[in-house]
Design a protein around this motif. Structure first.
Motif, mmCIF file in Angstrom:
data_model
loop_
_atom_site.group_PDB
_atom_site.id
_atom_site.type_symbol
_atom_site.label_atom_id
_atom_site.label_comp_id
_atom_site.label_asym_id
_atom_site.label_seq_id
_atom_site.Cartn_x
_atom_site.Cartn_y
_atom_site.Cartn_z
ATOM 1 N N ILE A 325 0.835 -1.204 0.000
ATOM 2 C CA ILE A 325 0.000 0.000 0.000
ATOM 3 C C ILE A 325 0.868 1.252 0.000
ATOM 4 O O ILE A 325 0.601 2.215 -0.730
ATOM 5 N N GLU A 326 1.923 1.239 0.799
ATOM 6 C CA GLU A 326 2.793 2.416 0.888
ATOM 7 C C GLU A 326 3.508 2.682 -0.432
ATOM 8 O O GLU A 326 3.811 3.838 -0.751
ATOM 9 N N ALA A 327 3.772 1.637 -1.206
ATOM 10 C CA ALA A 327 4.467 1.810 -2.488
ATOM 11 C C ALA A 327 3.513 2.087 -3.642
ATOM 12 O O ALA A 327 3.960 2.319 -4.775
ATOM 13 N N ALA A 328 2.209 2.102 -3.365
ATOM 14 C CA ALA A 328 1.222 2.254 -4.438
ATOM 15 C C ALA A 328 1.253 3.662 -5.028
ATOM 16 O O ALA A 328 1.490 4.644 -4.330
ATOM 17 N N GLU A 329 0.998 3.731 -6.327
ATOM 18 C CA GLU A 329 0.844 5.004 -7.022
ATOM 19 C C GLU A 329 -0.568 5.052 -7.597
ATOM 20 O O GLU A 329 -0.851 4.473 -8.642
ATOM 21 N N PHE A 330 -1.460 5.721 -6.890
ATOM 22 C CA PHE A 330 -2.853 5.801 -7.305
ATOM 23 C C PHE A 330 -3.017 6.880 -8.376
ATOM 24 O O PHE A 330 -2.326 7.903 -8.364
ATOM 25 N N ASP A 331 -3.974 6.663 -9.286
ATOM 26 C CA ASP A 331 -4.188 7.585 -10.400
ATOM 27 C C ASP A 331 -5.111 8.748 -10.055
ATOM 28 O O ASP A 331 -5.469 9.531 -10.943
ATOM 29 N N GLY A 332 -5.516 8.848 -8.808
ATOM 30 C CA GLY A 332 -6.400 9.940 -8.409
ATOM 31 C C GLY A 332 -6.971 9.673 -7.037
ATOM 32 O O GLY A 332 -6.629 8.681 -6.376
ATOM 33 N N PRO A 333 -7.855 10.553 -6.570
ATOM 34 C CA PRO A 333 -8.508 10.348 -5.269
ATOM 35 C C PRO A 333 -9.262 9.022 -5.233
ATOM 36 O O PRO A 333 -9.902 8.623 -6.208
ATOM 37 N N ILE A 334 -9.187 8.325 -4.090
ATOM 38 C CA ILE A 334 -9.761 6.986 -3.951
ATOM 39 C C ILE A 334 -11.217 7.076 -3.511
ATOM 40 O O ILE A 334 -11.531 7.645 -2.461
ATOM 41 N N ALA A 335 -12.117 6.484 -4.333
ATOM 42 C CA ALA A 335 -13.542 6.506 -4.022
ATOM 43 C C ALA A 335 -14.029 5.203 -3.392
ATOM 44 O O ALA A 335 -15.063 5.182 -2.730
ATOM 45 N N GLU A 336 -13.285 4.111 -3.592
ATOM 46 C CA GLU A 336 -13.722 2.818 -3.057
ATOM 47 C C GLU A 336 -12.511 1.947 -2.784
ATOM 48 O O GLU A 336 -11.573 1.896 -3.590
ATOM 49 N N LEU A 337 -12.528 1.269 -1.648
ATOM 50 C CA LEU A 337 -11.480 0.329 -1.281
ATOM 51 C C LEU A 337 -12.122 -1.020 -0.986
ATOM 52 O O LEU A 337 -13.225 -1.081 -0.425
ATOM 53 N N SER A 338 -11.433 -2.089 -1.343
ATOM 54 C CA SER A 338 -11.925 -3.419 -0.987
ATOM 55 C C SER A 338 -10.751 -4.316 -0.625
ATOM 56 O O SER A 338 -9.639 -4.145 -1.145
ATOM 57 N N LEU A 339 -11.012 -5.251 0.273
ATOM 58 C CA LEU A 339 -10.021 -6.218 0.724
ATOM 59 C C LEU A 339 -10.664 -7.587 0.705
ATOM 60 O O LEU A 339 -11.769 -7.771 1.231
ATOM 61 N N GLU A 340 -9.989 -8.550 0.074
ATOM 62 C CA GLU A 340 -10.524 -9.906 -0.067
ATOM 63 C C GLU A 340 -9.558 -10.920 0.522
ATOM 64 O O GLU A 340 -8.376 -10.938 0.170
ATOM 65 N N LEU A 341 -10.057 -11.743 1.428
ATOM 66 C CA LEU A 341 -9.281 -12.851 1.975
ATOM 67 C C LEU A 341 -9.585 -14.100 1.153
ATOM 68 O O LEU A 341 -10.748 -14.443 0.945
ATOM 69 N N GLY A 342 -8.550 -14.781 0.694
ATOM 70 C CA GLY A 342 -8.749 -15.983 -0.109
ATOM 71 C C GLY A 342 -7.911 -17.140 0.397
ATOM 72 O O GLY A 342 -7.020 -16.972 1.235
ATOM 73 N N GLY A 343 -8.199 -18.318 -0.137
ATOM 74 C CA GLY A 343 -7.447 -19.506 0.249
ATOM 75 C C GLY A 343 -7.586 -19.840 1.711
ATOM 76 O O GLY A 343 -6.626 -20.252 2.366
ATOM 77 N N LEU A 344 -8.793 -19.672 2.263
ATOM 78 C CA LEU A 344 -9.009 -19.964 3.679
ATOM 79 C C LEU A 344 -8.855 -21.460 3.937
ATOM 80 O O LEU A 344 -9.422 -22.288 3.223
ATOM 81 N N THR A 345 -8.083 -21.800 4.953
ATOM 82 C CA THR A 345 -7.862 -23.205 5.272
ATOM 83 C C THR A 345 -8.913 -23.696 6.247
ATOM 84 O O THR A 345 -9.532 -22.920 6.973
ATOM 85 N N ALA A 346 -9.103 -25.003 6.251
ATOM 86 C CA ALA A 346 -10.022 -25.602 7.215
ATOM 87 C C ALA A 346 -9.339 -25.797 8.560
ATOM 88 O O ALA A 346 -9.990 -26.152 9.547
ATOM 89 N N GLU A 347 -8.029 -25.601 8.603
ATOM 90 C CA GLU A 347 -7.246 -25.803 9.826
ATOM 91 C C GLU A 347 -7.531 -24.687 10.824
ATOM 92 O O GLU A 347 -7.530 -23.515 10.477
#
Length: 406
Positions: A325-347
């Motif tokens: 995130i700190e290294a990101a170069e956004f193309d303008g003001p941010i209107a929406e953010l999303s975070l997705e967790l994947g590969g959830l283990t059954a453990e």
């Protein structure tokens, strides 16, 4: 919605939902007043034409053309910037439309979706019913075209010929004859192969199908053989269903749009905390995290972090995500953010049971690692030996290597 039935010989098995110029279609859906006018969508550089409307093409505009030249050919040309977020939403809507009718869906490319229709006779006893269900599920504003056929390529060709919002069905018995006058540009071949076809004057699929298969393969290899089969209406490529693993998504609409990095970091941190607090995630480990930011003008920034070792600890996850995130170069003001967790283990614990349980437990861990590697590299990373004909006198026929499927 109009339907065109060319043959009643056999019920088709595959459907193709097609939007040929998806970015343009998404823009016109949002700006219906531009329909019928010469419109072009630029590429990422903003210097060339990526997609153009029929009105623009009729006045000399071409895909790949320098924008200044396109405007010279067509002074009233309306030029629009590409909006990846809007285009991605349109592509997702097309996938969801197919998934609403069939559980076996493949997105070959944004705006090109295939569905396997086998086994749906009980729900849709007639072809017009299943075709209407697919078109009704898709956004009307996108002008989706639908092709139905017994083979993948024929279904796609039928969709390319169908009118927006309509469907066309081609039966197996007449597929070769129906495909014959269509251009070879429809074939999934690289530029060099297309040039070879052009040099030989093979302009239509019928011209290619008239050649012996071995002659085409001798020049173009295996791809040429597949193209020959497609031109004959015998494409055997199956639908590869999309694998939807369990995922957890948290989103935040920001008003006003975010401009400060600290605000973006804070919001992403909140999303991570909310995602980990979900009951379905409690006590489980996370293999991958996808971060997405959509700017005010619908440009998309996206990063995926596949973890070396799955973890459910918030601090460890944040330590892995924050540098991206700190290294990101956004193309303008941010209107929406999303975070997705994947590969959830059954453990739900750590490795403590490994020394006490063997056999089945070790197989479970092998399966977990295989899934982790497949998620990280996008394909099966392990293989196992499969017995084919152990008693065969030909050694090569006795065993084979197959992808390990956990």
């Amino acid at each position: 919605m109009a339907g065109v039935i060319t043959v009643a010989a056999q019920r088709p098995l595959l459907a193709c939902l097609l939007v040929p110029a998806l970015a343009l279609a998404a823009e016109l859906a949002a700006r219906p007043r531009l329909r019928g006018r010469p419109v072009a969508v630029t590429d990422e550089s903003g210097l060339r034409v990526a997609e153009a409307s029929e009105a623009a093409i009729g006045r000399g505009v071409r895909v790949g053309q320098v924008l200044a030249e396109a405007i010279g050919w067509c002074p009233p040309l309306v030029v629009l910037e590409s909006r990846p977020a809007r285009t991605r939403r349109a592509a997702d809507q097309l996938v969801e439309a197919a998934a609403a009718v069939s559980p076996l869906v493949e997105e070959a490319a944004p705006g090109e979706v295939y569905a396997d229709l086998r086994g749906l006779e009980g729900l849709y006893p007639h072809e017009d019913a299943i075709a209407q269900a697919l078109l009704d599920a898709a956004p009307e504003a996108l002008g989706v075209r639908l092709g139905l056929a017994g083979s993948r390529f024929t279904a796609r060709a039928a969709a390319s010929v169908a009118s927006p919002g309509a469907w066309l069905r081609v039966g197996d018995a007449e597929a070769r004859e129906w495909l014959a006058p269509l251009p070879t540009a429809l074939l999934p071949l690289d530029e060099a192969s297309r040039e070879w076809l052009g040099l030989l004057g093979l302009a239509t699929l019928g011209d290619l199908a008239a050649l012996p298969r071995h002659a085409v393969e001798a020049q173009l290899g295996a791809d040429g053989g597949r193209a020959w089969l497609a031109a004959c209406g015998e494409d055997a490529t199956p639908v590869t269903p999309m694998v939807h693993g369990e995922r957890v998504v948290e989103r935040a609409q920001t008003e006003p749009p975010l401009t400060a990095l600290e605000a973006v970091l804070h919001t992403f941190g909140q999303l991570l905390g909310r995602a980990l607090a979900r009951p379905s995630v409690h006590g489980r480990l996370v293999r991958a995290v996808r971060l997405t930011a959509v700017t005010e003008d619908e440009q998309v920034w996206e990063r995926q972090r596949v973890l070396t070792e799955p973890t459910g600890d918030r601090d460890r996850l944040w330590t892995a995500l924050r540098p991206s995130i700190e290294a990101a170069e956004f193309d303008g003001p941010i209107a929406e953010l999303s975070l997705e967790l994947g590969g959830l283990t059954a453990e739900r614990g750590r490795q403590g049971r490994l020394l006490r349980e063997r056999g089945g437990r070790r197989r479970e861990q092998l399966d977990e690692m295989a899934r982790h590697l497949q998620l990280r590299y996008g394909q099966a990373a392990l293989r196992n030996v499969v017995a084919l004909a152990p008693l065969s006198r030909i050694p090569e026929r006795r065993y084979a290597l197959a992808d390990y499927e956990p």
